[in-house]
Scaffold this motif. Structure first.
Motif, mmCIF file in Angstrom:
data_model
loop_
_atom_site.group_PDB
_atom_site.id
_atom_site.type_symbol
_atom_site.label_atom_id
_atom_site.label_comp_id
_atom_site.label_asym_id
_atom_site.label_seq_id
_atom_site.Cartn_x
_atom_site.Cartn_y
_atom_site.Cartn_z
ATOM 1 N N ARG A 118 0.837 -1.196 0.000
ATOM 2 C CA ARG A 118 0.000 0.000 0.000
ATOM 3 C C ARG A 118 0.875 1.251 0.000
ATOM 4 N NH1 ARG A 118 -2.125 3.553 3.360
ATOM 5 N NH2 ARG A 118 -1.053 2.670 5.177
ATOM 6 N N VAL A 119 0.474 2.256 -0.761
ATOM 7 C CA VAL A 119 1.224 3.507 -0.834
ATOM 8 C C VAL A 119 0.988 4.300 0.460
ATOM 9 C CG1 VAL A 119 1.466 5.706 -2.040
ATOM 10 C CG2 VAL A 119 1.064 3.605 -3.344
ATOM 11 N N PRO A 120 2.034 4.581 1.249
ATOM 12 C CA PRO A 120 1.861 5.408 2.451
ATOM 13 C C PRO A 120 1.350 6.803 2.068
ATOM 14 C CG PRO A 120 4.014 4.339 2.440
ATOM 15 C CD PRO A 120 3.436 4.150 1.069
ATOM 16 N N LEU A 121 0.399 7.297 2.829
ATOM 17 C CA LEU A 121 -0.262 8.544 2.456
ATOM 18 C C LEU A 121 -0.412 9.443 3.676
ATOM 19 C CD1 LEU A 121 -1.737 10.105 0.174
ATOM 20 C CD2 LEU A 121 -3.829 8.909 0.848
ATOM 21 N N GLU A 122 -0.051 10.709 3.499
ATOM 22 C CA GLU A 122 -0.208 11.724 4.547
ATOM 23 C C GLU A 122 -1.032 12.873 3.991
ATOM 24 O OE1 GLU A 122 2.525 14.547 7.496
ATOM 25 O OE2 GLU A 122 3.475 13.256 6.002
ATOM 26 N N VAL A 123 -1.934 13.411 4.805
ATOM 27 C CA VAL A 123 -2.818 14.479 4.356
ATOM 28 C C VAL A 123 -2.743 15.648 5.326
ATOM 29 C CG1 VAL A 123 -5.215 15.132 3.954
ATOM 30 C CG2 VAL A 123 -4.376 12.923 3.154
ATOM 31 N N ILE A 124 -2.584 16.854 4.792
ATOM 32 C CA ILE A 124 -2.556 18.078 5.599
ATOM 33 C C ILE A 124 -3.628 19.019 5.073
ATOM 34 C CG2 ILE A 124 -1.152 19.990 6.463
ATOM 35 C CD1 ILE A 124 0.683 17.330 4.624
ATOM 36 N N GLY A 125 -4.435 19.556 5.952
ATOM 37 C CA GLY A 125 -5.465 20.503 5.545
ATOM 38 C C GLY A 125 -4.894 21.864 5.209
ATOM 39 N N ILE A 126 -5.690 22.684 4.570
ATOM 40 C CA ILE A 126 -5.234 24.010 4.157
ATOM 41 C C ILE A 126 -4.897 24.884 5.359
ATOM 42 C CG2 ILE A 126 -7.626 24.815 3.977
ATOM 43 C CD1 ILE A 126 -4.741 26.009 1.773
ATOM 44 N N ASN A 127 -5.630 24.710 6.467
ATOM 45 C CA ASN A 127 -5.362 25.511 7.659
ATOM 46 C C ASN A 127 -4.332 24.863 8.572
ATOM 47 O OD1 ASN A 127 -7.269 27.631 7.115
ATOM 48 N ND2 ASN A 127 -8.896 26.187 7.643
ATOM 49 N N GLY A 128 -4.346 23.560 8.681
ATOM 50 C CA GLY A 128 -3.387 22.852 9.517
ATOM 51 C C GLY A 128 -3.998 21.879 10.500
ATOM 52 N N PRO A 129 -5.008 22.291 11.273
ATOM 53 C CA PRO A 129 -5.560 21.378 12.286
ATOM 54 C C PRO A 129 -6.505 20.312 11.739
ATOM 55 C CG PRO A 129 -5.902 23.709 12.880
ATOM 56 C CD PRO A 129 -5.512 23.659 11.452
ATOM 57 N N GLU A 130 -6.939 20.422 10.467
ATOM 58 C CA GLU A 130 -7.926 19.478 9.956
ATOM 59 C C GLU A 130 -7.391 18.042 9.989
ATOM 60 O OE1 GLU A 130 -8.038 23.066 7.026
ATOM 61 O OE2 GLU A 130 -6.566 21.999 8.236
ATOM 62 N N VAL A 131 -8.302 17.112 10.180
ATOM 63 C CA VAL A 131 -7.969 15.690 10.161
ATOM 64 C C VAL A 131 -8.809 15.025 9.076
ATOM 65 C CG1 VAL A 131 -7.989 13.527 11.456
ATOM 66 C CG2 VAL A 131 -7.387 15.664 12.616
ATOM 67 N N TRP A 132 -8.167 14.237 8.242
ATOM 68 C CA TRP A 132 -8.869 13.555 7.148
ATOM 69 C C TRP A 132 -9.956 12.657 7.727
ATOM 70 C CZ3 TRP A 132 -10.084 13.683 2.341
ATOM 71 C CH2 TRP A 132 -10.519 12.542 1.675
ATOM 72 N N PRO A 133 -11.213 12.822 7.278
ATOM 73 C CA PRO A 133 -12.316 12.080 7.886
ATOM 74 C C PRO A 133 -12.360 10.599 7.529
ATOM 75 C CG PRO A 133 -13.117 13.391 6.041
ATOM 76 C CD PRO A 133 -11.681 13.772 6.245
ATOM 77 N N GLY A 134 -11.632 10.227 6.485
ATOM 78 C CA GLY A 134 -11.733 8.836 6.039
ATOM 79 C C GLY A 134 -10.734 7.889 6.663
ATOM 80 N N GLY A 135 -10.048 8.305 7.709
ATOM 81 C CA GLY A 135 -9.068 7.423 8.325
ATOM 82 C C GLY A 135 -7.875 8.215 8.816
ATOM 83 N N ALA A 136 -6.975 7.550 9.549
ATOM 84 C CA ALA A 136 -5.821 8.234 10.137
ATOM 85 C C ALA A 136 -4.731 8.423 9.087
ATOM 86 C CB ALA A 136 -5.291 7.425 11.323
ATOM 87 N N LEU A 137 -4.832 9.489 8.322
ATOM 88 C CA LEU A 137 -3.841 9.778 7.285
ATOM 89 C C LEU A 137 -3.061 11.039 7.623
ATOM 90 C CD1 LEU A 137 -5.952 9.071 4.068
ATOM 91 C CD2 LEU A 137 -4.375 7.551 5.241
ATOM 92 N N ASP A 138 -2.931 11.350 8.902
ATOM 93 C CA ASP A 138 -2.284 12.601 9.283
ATOM 94 C C ASP A 138 -0.936 12.361 9.955
ATOM 95 O OD1 ASP A 138 -4.146 13.202 12.374
ATOM 96 O OD2 ASP A 138 -3.390 11.378 11.448
#
Length: 596
Positions: free
Chosen positions: A263-283
């Motif tokens: 699986r491709v490791p994936l990290e997600v950052i929101g435009i503001n910073g504190p957002e957390v991806w709703p579909g799983g722990a990708l932060d």
């Protein structure tokens, strides 16, 4: 005590309506002096009657051309009403009357910024700083326009000046912190955001900035890990085009695997910073060599130790000079279409740092058809030809041209209806602008809207399911846009089997051809605001495309009265433009550049 003093006292006491009555009584006695007319104008404006305020202020200026207050109020009123050329004339005269008055240059700069003329705004605001170099506000205004112009180092210096003159200015601290982030100076930015929080512990902007600093420091610390992952920053919480494609890319990458089957490791950052991806722990930090920013260049923030990739688009023949300067911080610019690639190249951006990654088409989801009715009560579903247009309410979408073509092409007896979905919600000001567009279209064509086939306006925010239902209510999707970076509603309509009518320009030519849609011939012209001589602000000094309205009229008439059966774009779109293909292409671009 002068005759005008009671009216002045009423105005200063917050009773402008009574002040206006006093002024009118004085004028009826024959005393038509500039002071009375000026006070009447500002009193009427304060009561919300801007239309009535214009006459007294204009008369005051005619009577006393050097009356600074009356001319200043008239200039501000013209600016507030969008009478840009008349406002600029008044501001120019004020600058001649008192060359040392800084506020004139401030206001002139603000107006030029509003018009998108950043070079003109910079000239005026630079003069304002020279006139009053100890004004923190003057420095802040100049720095803000420097930021929009992509002059980040100069903007940072301007915000430092603003803080030196007004150390308690929280907003200047926040903007300075964001400038430092745009230059990749995370440690310095963190210190500035902390100082802003000491000044105002409730500041969301400072808190968000500090959160991003923390994320970027963690990512930098992980930069030496084994690579192979992907980090994405974007507005995945917003109901915008960028938010939509950012969400789709993330969701698709969640299920991708590498060539080795991992699986491709994936990290997600929101435009503001504190957002957390709703579909799983990708932060969490992942082993990625680059950060992919699904954003316009202005919002991109480089992360030290990682390459910067900007996934963006533009809707004119070339990007603005400011975007060219901002793009320099990116190792790669990824765009969805050849049209956007050319827009960067035409402004001189190195073509070897440009890549094309088409977006995907949303799969057809279940959804009910909404019950819509035309004025008078007849159901939309009873019409044979149901045309849909989904647009933000702005000049680029060419709603005025859409209305002109509809007026020319249709009659009340036609079995046709136009479903017009505008914006997320239209407030009173937007509805007034729409009314003006309707009246302008009627005047241009010489027919009233009541003499055409009906138009149904939808102007509220719809869920994704509701938007699918709105598409199901239509038989055709029609755009007369001046330029598109992709046009998600058009591709959704094509995937659902609607007949497509699109201008032959920009993104449309990447996924449509004569075998899959009716294409409207288009020419290139200045990006003007409807009914005005000025440019549409985000496209100041640029060209976009002008669809041929006669050709569009003939296409609609042929469908409605001639039975023209449009080809289907469904197979072409669903086979060639999937989100899986888009995600795989993005991974390939990163791999080819050694950035994964």
């Amino acid at each position: 005590m002068s005759d005008l003093d009671p009216a002045i006292a009423l105005y200063e006491a917050g009773r402008p309506a009574e002040a206006a009555v006093k002024c009118l009584a004085l004028l009826e006695t024959g005393s038509r002096d500039a002071d009375t007319l000026n006070l009447l104008g500002v009193s009427l404006f304060a009561t919300g009657n801007g239309d009535a305020a214009v006459g007294p202020l204009e008369e005051a200026v005619r009577i006393a051309p050097a009356h600074f207050a009356a001319r200043s109020n008239l200039a501000l009123l013209r600016q507030q009403r969008g009478d840009w050329a008349l406002a600029e004339t008044q501001f120019g005269t004020l600058a001649v009357l008192d060359p040392a008055f800084r506020l004139t240059q401030d206001r002139l700069g603000a107006m030029r910024q509003e018009l998108g003329d950043l070079d003109g705004a910079l000239r005026a605001l630079t003069r304002a700083v020279r006139l009053d170099p100890v004004s923190g506000l003057a420095w802040f205004n100049l720095a803000s326009v420097r930021m929009l112009a992509g002059l980040f180092e100069e903007a940072m210096a301007g915000f430092r000046h603003a803080i030196a003159e007004d150390p308690s200015g929280v907003l200047a601290h926040i903007q300075l912190g964001e400038m430092l982030l745009r230059l990749g100076r995370v440690g310095e930015a963190s210190g500035i955001f902390r100082r802003a929080l000491r000044l105002d512990p409730a500041s969301t902007g400072a808190g968000n900035g500090l959160a991003r600093c923390g994320r970027y420091r963690t990512m930098t610390a992980a930069a030496g890990m084994p690579t192979g992952g992907v980090a994405i920053r974007g507005p995945f919480e917003s109901a915008t085009g960028y938010g939509h494609f950012c969400q789709r890319i993330i969701r698709t990458l969640q299920g991708r695997t590498s060539h080795a089957g991992q699986r491709v490791p994936l990290e997600v950052i929101g435009i503001n910073g504190p957002e957390v991806w709703p579909g799983g722990a990708l932060d969490r930090p992942v082993p990625a060599r680059a950060v992919v920013n699904c954003l316009i260049p202005l919002a991109v923030e480089p992360v030290p130790g990682r390459a910067t990739v900007t996934f963006s688009m533009f809707e004119a023949t070339r990007i603005p000079p400011a975007w060219r300067r901002m793009s320099e911080s990116s190792d790669l610019i990824v765009v969805p279409t050849e049209s956007s690639r050319r827009a960067w190249a035409e402004q001189g951006f190195p073509e070897e740092r440009l890549r094309v990654c088409p977006l995907g088409v949303d799969p057809v989801q279940p959804g009910g058809v909404p019950v819509l009715a035309v004025p008078g009560g007849r159901l939309v579903s009873s019409y044979r030809h149901r045309f849909l247009n989904v647009s933000d309410f702005n000049a680029r979408k060419n709603i005025d041209g859409l209305l002109r073509v509809w007026l020319r092409a249709t009659a009340p007896t036609d079995q046709a209806v136009l479903i017009l979905k505008l914006g997320r919600s239209l407030g009173p000001a937007a509805r007034a602008r729409l009314g003006a567009l309707v009246r302008g279209a009627e005047q241009a064509v010489g027919r009233r809207l009541a003499e055409a086939a009906p138009v149904v306006l939808v102007d509220r925010l719809l869920t994704d399911e509701e938007m699918t239902g709105l598409h199901r209510a239509a038989t055709h999707y029609w755009s007369l846009s001046h330029g598109e970076g992709w046009d998600l509603p058009m591709t959704r309509a094509g995937a659902m089997g609607l007949g497509l009518i699109a201008p032959a320009h920009s993104a449309y030519l990447d996924y449509l051809d004569e075998g899959s849609a009716r294409l409207i011939p288009s020419s290139v012209g200045p990006a003007r605001v409807p009914g005005e001589s000025g440019f549409y602000p985000p496209f100041h000094g640029l060209d976009w495309w002008v669809p041929d309205e006669e050709a569009a009229t003939a296409i609609l008439t042929g469908i409605i009265r001639g039975g023209d059966r449009l080809p289907s774009a469904r197979d072409r779109l669903l086979e060639r433009f999937t989100w899986e293909r888009s995600a795989d292409r993005l991974l390939a671009i990163l791999d080819e550049a050694g950035l994964r």
